[in-house]
Design a protein around this motif. Sequence first.
Motif, PDB file in Angstrom:
ATOM      1  N   ILE A   1       5.139   2.183  -3.853  1.00  0.00           N
ATOM      2  CA  ILE A   1       4.459   2.101  -5.159  1.00  0.00           C
ATOM      3  C   ILE A   1       3.008   2.551  -5.013  1.00  0.00           C
ATOM      4  CG2 ILE A   1       3.622   0.509  -6.939  1.00  0.00           C
ATOM      5  CD1 ILE A   1       6.164  -1.174  -6.411  1.00  0.00           C
ATOM      6  N   ALA A   2       2.351   2.104  -3.958  1.00  0.00           N
ATOM      7  CA  ALA A   2       0.946   2.472  -3.738  1.00  0.00           C
ATOM      8  C   ALA A   2       0.786   3.980  -3.591  1.00  0.00           C
ATOM      9  CB  ALA A   2       0.408   1.752  -2.505  1.00  0.00           C
ATOM     10  N   ARG A   3       1.722   4.627  -2.871  1.00  0.00           N
ATOM     11  CA  ARG A   3       1.665   6.085  -2.724  1.00  0.00           C
ATOM     12  C   ARG A   3       1.871   6.777  -4.068  1.00  0.00           C
ATOM     13  NH1 ARG A   3       4.340   5.087   2.072  1.00  0.00           N
ATOM     14  NH2 ARG A   3       6.389   5.473   1.156  1.00  0.00           N
ATOM     15  N   LEU A   4       2.839   6.295  -4.840  1.00  0.00           N
ATOM     16  CA  LEU A   4       3.112   6.903  -6.152  1.00  0.00           C
ATOM     17  C   LEU A   4       1.931   6.770  -7.104  1.00  0.00           C
ATOM     18  CD1 LEU A   4       6.786   5.760  -6.841  1.00  0.00           C
ATOM     19  CD2 LEU A   4       5.995   8.099  -6.649  1.00  0.00           C
TER      20      LEU A   4
ATOM     21  N   ILE B   1      -3.187  -1.321  -1.486  1.00  0.00           N
ATOM     22  CA  ILE B   1      -2.679  -2.693  -1.567  1.00  0.00           C
ATOM     23  C   ILE B   1      -3.753  -3.592  -0.974  1.00  0.00           C
ATOM     24  CG2 ILE B   1      -0.859  -4.280  -0.847  1.00  0.00           C
ATOM     25  CD1 ILE B   1       0.894  -1.750  -0.364  1.00  0.00           C
ATOM     26  N   PRO B   2      -4.181  -4.625  -1.698  1.00  0.00           N
ATOM     27  CA  PRO B   2      -5.197  -5.539  -1.140  1.00  0.00           C
ATOM     28  C   PRO B   2      -4.705  -6.169   0.173  1.00  0.00           C
ATOM     29  CG  PRO B   2      -4.873  -5.947  -3.481  1.00  0.00           C
ATOM     30  CD  PRO B   2      -3.810  -4.986  -3.063  1.00  0.00           C
ATOM     31  N   GLN B   3      -5.589  -6.299   1.139  1.00  0.00           N
ATOM     32  CA  GLN B   3      -5.220  -6.804   2.459  1.00  0.00           C
ATOM     33  C   GLN B   3      -4.627  -8.211   2.422  1.00  0.00           C
ATOM     34  OE1 GLN B   3      -5.065  -5.305   5.537  1.00  0.00           O
ATOM     35  NE2 GLN B   3      -5.286  -3.511   4.210  1.00  0.00           N
ATOM     36  N   GLN B   4      -5.103  -9.057   1.513  1.00  0.00           N
ATOM     37  CA  GLN B   4      -4.579 -10.427   1.459  1.00  0.00           C
ATOM     38  C   GLN B   4      -3.100 -10.459   1.057  1.00  0.00           C
ATOM     39  OE1 GLN B   4      -7.160  -9.289  -0.342  1.00  0.00           O
ATOM     40  NE2 GLN B   4      -7.252 -10.215  -2.378  1.00  0.00           N
TER      41      GLN B   4
ATOM     42  N   ASP C   1       0.522 -12.904   2.339  1.00  0.00           N
ATOM     43  CA  ASP C   1       1.086 -13.864   1.384  1.00  0.00           C
ATOM     44  C   ASP C   1       2.160 -13.182   0.548  1.00  0.00           C
ATOM     45  OD1 ASP C   1       1.647 -15.767  -0.533  1.00  0.00           O
ATOM     46  OD2 ASP C   1      -0.436 -16.130  -1.073  1.00  0.00           O
ATOM     47  N   LYS C   2       3.415 -13.608   0.713  1.00  0.00           N
ATOM     48  CA  LYS C   2       4.525 -12.966   0.024  1.00  0.00           C
ATOM     49  C   LYS C   2       4.458 -13.151  -1.491  1.00  0.00           C
ATOM     50  CE  LYS C   2       7.640 -16.765   1.133  1.00  0.00           C
ATOM     51  NZ  LYS C   2       8.774 -17.121   1.965  1.00  0.00           N
ATOM     52  N   VAL C   3       3.874 -14.250  -1.965  1.00  0.00           N
ATOM     53  CA  VAL C   3       3.749 -14.462  -3.414  1.00  0.00           C
ATOM     54  C   VAL C   3       2.746 -13.476  -3.995  1.00  0.00           C
ATOM     55  CG1 VAL C   3       3.083 -16.103  -5.208  1.00  0.00           C
ATOM     56  CG2 VAL C   3       4.428 -16.887  -3.248  1.00  0.00           C
ATOM     57  N   MET C   4       1.619 -13.284  -3.312  1.00  0.00           N
ATOM     58  CA  MET C   4       0.624 -12.307  -3.778  1.00  0.00           C
ATOM     59  C   MET C   4       1.196 -10.896  -3.751  1.00  0.00           C
ATOM     60  SD  MET C   4      -2.964 -13.653  -2.236  1.00  0.00           S
ATOM     61  CE  MET C   4      -3.915 -12.422  -3.085  1.00  0.00           C
ATOM     62  N   MET C   5       1.973 -10.574  -2.703  1.00  0.00           N
ATOM     63  CA  MET C   5       2.584  -9.254  -2.610  1.00  0.00           C
ATOM     64  C   MET C   5       3.562  -9.054  -3.772  1.00  0.00           C
ATOM     65  SD  MET C   5       2.704  -6.371  -0.992  1.00  0.00           S
ATOM     66  CE  MET C   5       2.275  -6.446   0.732  1.00  0.00           C
ATOM     67  N   SER C   6       4.343 -10.072  -4.070  1.00  0.00           N
ATOM     68  CA  SER C   6       5.293  -9.989  -5.174  1.00  0.00           C
ATOM     69  C   SER C   6       4.571  -9.759  -6.502  1.00  0.00           C
ATOM     70  CB  SER C   6       6.121 -11.273  -5.237  1.00  0.00           C
ATOM     71  OG  SER C   6       7.026 -11.222  -6.299  1.00  0.00           O
ATOM     72  N   ARG C   7       3.477 -10.456  -6.701  1.00  0.00           N
ATOM     73  CA  ARG C   7       2.697 -10.272  -7.945  1.00  0.00           C
ATOM     74  C   ARG C   7       2.090  -8.878  -8.011  1.00  0.00           C
ATOM     75  NH1 ARG C   7       0.022 -16.219  -7.788  1.00  0.00           N
ATOM     76  NH2 ARG C   7       1.825 -17.322  -8.624  1.00  0.00           N
TER      77      ARG C   7
ATOM     78  N   ILE D   1       3.321  -6.184  -6.632  1.00  0.00           N
ATOM     79  CA  ILE D   1       4.433  -5.276  -6.907  1.00  0.00           C
ATOM     80  C   ILE D   1       4.785  -5.332  -8.402  1.00  0.00           C
ATOM     81  CG2 ILE D   1       6.912  -4.941  -6.557  1.00  0.00           C
ATOM     82  CD1 ILE D   1       6.435  -5.782  -3.612  1.00  0.00           C
ATOM     83  N   ASP D   2       4.919  -6.546  -8.939  1.00  0.00           N
ATOM     84  CA  ASP D   2       5.272  -6.676 -10.359  1.00  0.00           C
ATOM     85  C   ASP D   2       4.232  -6.042 -11.270  1.00  0.00           C
ATOM     86  OD1 ASP D   2       7.595  -8.008  -9.697  1.00  0.00           O
ATOM     87  OD2 ASP D   2       6.790 -10.008 -10.092  1.00  0.00           O
ATOM     88  N   GLY D   3       2.969  -6.147 -10.895  1.00  0.00           N
ATOM     89  CA  GLY D   3       1.909  -5.588 -11.706  1.00  0.00           C
ATOM     90  C   GLY D   3       1.733  -4.088 -11.572  1.00  0.00           C
ATOM     91  N   ASN D   4       2.313  -3.489 -10.535  1.00  0.00           N
ATOM     92  CA  ASN D   4       2.115  -2.064 -10.274  1.00  0.00           C
ATOM     93  C   ASN D   4       3.378  -1.228 -10.299  1.00  0.00           C
ATOM     94  OD1 ASN D   4      -0.874  -1.660  -9.500  1.00  0.00           O
ATOM     95  ND2 ASN D   4      -0.281  -3.547  -8.477  1.00  0.00           N
TER      96      ASN D   4
END
Length: 121
Positions: free
Chosen positions: A92-95, A100-103, A107-113, A115-118
């Motif tokens: 997604i980041a490449r597209l 992607i923020p380092q934090q 944290d899998k919850v932050m990563m999920s959020r 992803i959902d936002g992007n």
Amino acid sequence: MSYQPQFPGLFSTDQGAVAAHAHQEHPGLPATQKQMHYAEALSAKIGIELPKGIANDRSALSAWIDTHKPKPIEGRFADYPSSKQVAFAERIARLKHREIPQQCFRDKVMMSRWIDGNKPR
């Protein structure tokens, strides 16, 4: 003045009404196709056959899956995102030409959020 219709015997057991708790005595709904695919893949992976007739009872199959599915990771890395989650976020980041923020990598919850936002729509 309002008219309130009367329906004598509407909830009478004489006419076939069944108490809500009575459904627990009868077998449940058949398993969904998605449930069966997951259960079959899980049984092949762990080497245990599915019980006979379990496809006819959704709740029994669900209980079997819960008993045999892999347990979540515990310990120091339990909160880290999975490799699949990270790979998806990186695509997604490449597209979207975003970082992607380092934090999010800790944290899998932050990563999920993130992803959902992007996600591309």
